[in-house]
Design a protein around this motif. Structure first.
Motif, PDB file in Angstrom:
ATOM      1  N   ILE A 181     -11.813 -10.232  16.760  1.00  0.00           N
ATOM      2  CA  ILE A 181     -10.374  -9.486  16.865  1.00  0.00           C
ATOM      3  C   ILE A 181      -9.126  -9.974  16.306  1.00  0.00           C
ATOM      4  N   GLY A 182      -9.026 -11.378  16.605  1.00  0.00           N
ATOM      5  CA  GLY A 182      -7.864 -11.918  16.070  1.00  0.00           C
ATOM      6  C   GLY A 182      -7.851 -12.106  14.735  1.00  0.00           C
ATOM      7  N   VAL A 183      -9.023 -12.342  14.127  1.00  0.00           N
ATOM      8  CA  VAL A 183      -9.174 -12.429  12.379  1.00  0.00           C
ATOM      9  C   VAL A 183      -8.587 -11.043  11.919  1.00  0.00           C
ATOM     10  N   PHE A 184      -9.402 -10.239  12.456  1.00  0.00           N
ATOM     11  CA  PHE A 184      -9.236  -8.566  12.123  1.00  0.00           C
ATOM     12  C   PHE A 184      -7.755  -8.207  12.146  1.00  0.00           C
ATOM     13  N   MET A 185      -7.111  -8.703  13.316  1.00  0.00           N
ATOM     14  CA  MET A 185      -5.879  -8.155  13.332  1.00  0.00           C
ATOM     15  C   MET A 185      -4.852  -8.997  12.457  1.00  0.00           C
ATOM     16  N   THR A 186      -4.999 -10.234  12.151  1.00  0.00           N
ATOM     17  CA  THR A 186      -4.193 -11.062  11.341  1.00  0.00           C
ATOM     18  C   THR A 186      -4.433 -10.260   9.807  1.00  0.00           C
ATOM     19  N   GLY A 187      -5.581  -9.921   9.388  1.00  0.00           N
ATOM     20  CA  GLY A 187      -5.792  -9.056   8.308  1.00  0.00           C
ATOM     21  C   GLY A 187      -5.117  -7.940   8.314  1.00  0.00           C
ATOM     22  N   MET A 188      -4.984  -7.125   9.137  1.00  0.00           N
ATOM     23  CA  MET A 188      -4.232  -5.908   9.450  1.00  0.00           C
ATOM     24  C   MET A 188      -2.615  -6.257   9.211  1.00  0.00           C
ATOM     25  N   ILE A 189      -2.299  -7.308   9.540  1.00  0.00           N
ATOM     26  CA  ILE A 189      -0.849  -7.547   9.670  1.00  0.00           C
ATOM     27  C   ILE A 189      -0.525  -8.098   8.074  1.00  0.00           C
ATOM     28  N   VAL A 190      -1.238  -8.966   7.654  1.00  0.00           N
ATOM     29  CA  VAL A 190      -0.788  -9.413   6.309  1.00  0.00           C
ATOM     30  C   VAL A 190      -1.232  -8.126   5.343  1.00  0.00           C
ATOM     31  N   GLY A 191      -2.199  -7.194   5.424  1.00  0.00           N
ATOM     32  CA  GLY A 191      -2.507  -6.126   4.500  1.00  0.00           C
ATOM     33  C   GLY A 191      -1.453  -5.132   4.736  1.00  0.00           C
ATOM     34  N   ILE A 192      -0.889  -4.712   5.905  1.00  0.00           N
ATOM     35  CA  ILE A 192       0.226  -3.741   6.001  1.00  0.00           C
ATOM     36  C   ILE A 192       1.559  -4.322   5.420  1.00  0.00           C
ATOM     37  N   LEU A 193       1.831  -5.597   5.642  1.00  0.00           N
ATOM     38  CA  LEU A 193       3.003  -6.274   5.316  1.00  0.00           C
ATOM     39  C   LEU A 193       2.961  -6.289   3.523  1.00  0.00           C
ATOM     40  N   SER A 194       1.826  -6.836   3.004  1.00  0.00           N
ATOM     41  CA  SER A 194       1.783  -6.554   1.604  1.00  0.00           C
ATOM     42  C   SER A 194       1.689  -5.306   0.987  1.00  0.00           C
ATOM     43  N   PHE A 195       0.699  -4.460   1.730  1.00  0.00           N
ATOM     44  CA  PHE A 195       0.838  -3.046   1.006  1.00  0.00           C
ATOM     45  C   PHE A 195       2.225  -2.403   0.961  1.00  0.00           C
ATOM     46  N   ILE A 196       2.874  -2.423   2.033  1.00  0.00           N
ATOM     47  CA  ILE A 196       4.195  -1.746   2.085  1.00  0.00           C
ATOM     48  C   ILE A 196       5.050  -2.185   1.185  1.00  0.00           C
ATOM     49  N   ARG A 197       4.786  -3.512   0.683  1.00  0.00           N
ATOM     50  CA  ARG A 197       5.915  -4.177  -0.477  1.00  0.00           C
ATOM     51  C   ARG A 197       5.403  -3.511  -1.900  1.00  0.00           C
ATOM     52  N   LEU A 198       4.251  -3.544  -1.882  1.00  0.00           N
ATOM     53  CA  LEU A 198       3.369  -3.169  -3.075  1.00  0.00           C
ATOM     54  C   LEU A 198       4.097  -1.644  -3.282  1.00  0.00           C
ATOM     55  N   LEU A 199       3.831  -0.691  -2.246  1.00  0.00           N
ATOM     56  CA  LEU A 199       3.996   0.485  -2.231  1.00  0.00           C
ATOM     57  C   LEU A 199       5.597   0.924  -2.763  1.00  0.00           C
ATOM     58  N   LYS A 200       6.451  -0.009  -1.941  1.00  0.00           N
ATOM     59  CA  LYS A 200       7.893   0.255  -2.069  1.00  0.00           C
ATOM     60  C   LYS A 200       8.259  -0.058  -3.499  1.00  0.00           C
ATOM     61  N   TRP A 201       7.492  -1.317  -4.111  1.00  0.00           N
ATOM     62  CA  TRP A 201       7.888  -1.572  -5.516  1.00  0.00           C
ATOM     63  C   TRP A 201       7.275  -0.401  -6.419  1.00  0.00           C
ATOM     64  N   LEU A 202       6.071  -0.146  -6.206  1.00  0.00           N
ATOM     65  CA  LEU A 202       5.833   1.264  -7.235  1.00  0.00           C
ATOM     66  C   LEU A 202       6.614   2.344  -7.015  1.00  0.00           C
ATOM     67  N   LEU A 203       6.907   2.865  -5.831  1.00  0.00           N
ATOM     68  CA  LEU A 203       7.836   4.146  -5.699  1.00  0.00           C
ATOM     69  C   LEU A 203       9.240   3.587  -6.402  1.00  0.00           C
ATOM     70  N   HIS A 204       9.583   2.495  -6.253  1.00  0.00           N
ATOM     71  CA  HIS A 204      10.963   2.189  -6.960  1.00  0.00           C
ATOM     72  C   HIS A 204      10.792   2.107  -8.520  1.00  0.00           C
ATOM     73  N   ASN A 205       9.764   1.413  -9.009  1.00  0.00           N
ATOM     74  CA  ASN A 205       9.661   1.147 -10.536  1.00  0.00           C
ATOM     75  C   ASN A 205       8.883   2.361 -11.001  1.00  0.00           C
ATOM     76  N   HIS A 206       8.186   3.020 -10.443  1.00  0.00           N
ATOM     77  CA  HIS A 206       7.380   3.905 -11.129  1.00  0.00           C
ATOM     78  C   HIS A 206       6.973   5.277 -10.236  1.00  0.00           C
ATOM     79  N   HIS A 207       8.194   5.968  -9.828  1.00  0.00           N
ATOM     80  CA  HIS A 207       7.855   6.947  -8.925  1.00  0.00           C
ATOM     81  C   HIS A 207       7.049   7.935  -9.249  1.00  0.00           C
ATOM     82  N   SER A 208       7.213   8.406 -10.552  1.00  0.00           N
ATOM     83  CA  SER A 208       6.410   9.644 -10.807  1.00  0.00           C
ATOM     84  C   SER A 208       5.053   9.403 -10.824  1.00  0.00           C
ATOM     85  N   TYR A 209       4.463   8.247 -11.453  1.00  0.00           N
ATOM     86  CA  TYR A 209       2.984   8.005 -11.568  1.00  0.00           C
ATOM     87  C   TYR A 209       2.720   7.410 -10.284  1.00  0.00           C
TER      88      TYR A 209
END
Length: 164
Positions: free
Chosen positions: A78-106
């Motif tokens: 459970i701890g490893v899974f939750m750690t993966g969730m935390i790393v995943g959400i923080l990484s994906f939010i940054r990626l999605l924010k960058w994509l929306l800022h730099n390539h919004h329509s795509y």
């Protein structure tokens, strides 16, 4: 643009194929790296429209193992899974924010294709069993789609721009 339509079609086809996977694969809860990656991938569904985290876990073969880990109070898994969730959400939010800022329509085209392709899992007619014909559901579905489009249109029309 033509590129946006191409992105919508490609992501819709890929999502459709992705959601066509049966999920018979059984993940290994003893492979902690795989548990970590499963958490990082599944949590992305919290941000993406039309996708379920549990669907990702089923496809990855980790739905039952994670449920069993919770039921048996396997703190390490459970701890490893939750750690993966935390790393995943923080990484994906940054990626999605960058994509929306730099390539919004795509990015929006890709998300639209993702929602269209994921209809395979959420379309009500696909899950009907028994004597109900799929054509019996066409009119109500079209009506609800029209109501949804109308609500979005009205909200857009009557909303006030907010200061950032």
């Amino acid at each position: 643009t033509l590129a946006n339509y191409f992105i919508i079609i490609i992501t819709a086809v890929l999502a459709f194929l992705f959601f066509s996977i049966s999920g018979e694969f059984q993940g290994d809860v003893n492979n902690l790296f795989y548990v970590f990656i499963s958490g990082a991938i599944a949590v992305c569904a919290l941000i993406l429209p039309g996708i379920s985290g549990s669907t990702f876990l089923v496809i990855l073969g980790m739905y039952k193992p994670i449920l069993n880990a919770v039921h048996s109070r396997d703190i390490l898994t459970i701890g490893v899974f939750m750690t993966g969730m935390i790393v995943g959400i923080l990484s994906f939010i940054r990626l999605l924010k960058w994509l929306l800022h730099n390539h919004h329509s795509y990015t929006m085209a890709g998300l639209t294709g993702l929602m269209i392709g994921s209809l395979k899992k959420v379309w009500p007619v696909a899950h009907i069993e028994g004597g109900v014909s799929a054509t019996d559901w066409v009119l109500p579905i079209v009506i609800f789609i029209a109501i949804g489009v109308m609500i979005v249109f009205l909200m857009e029309k009557f909303s006030r721009p907010q200061k950032v």
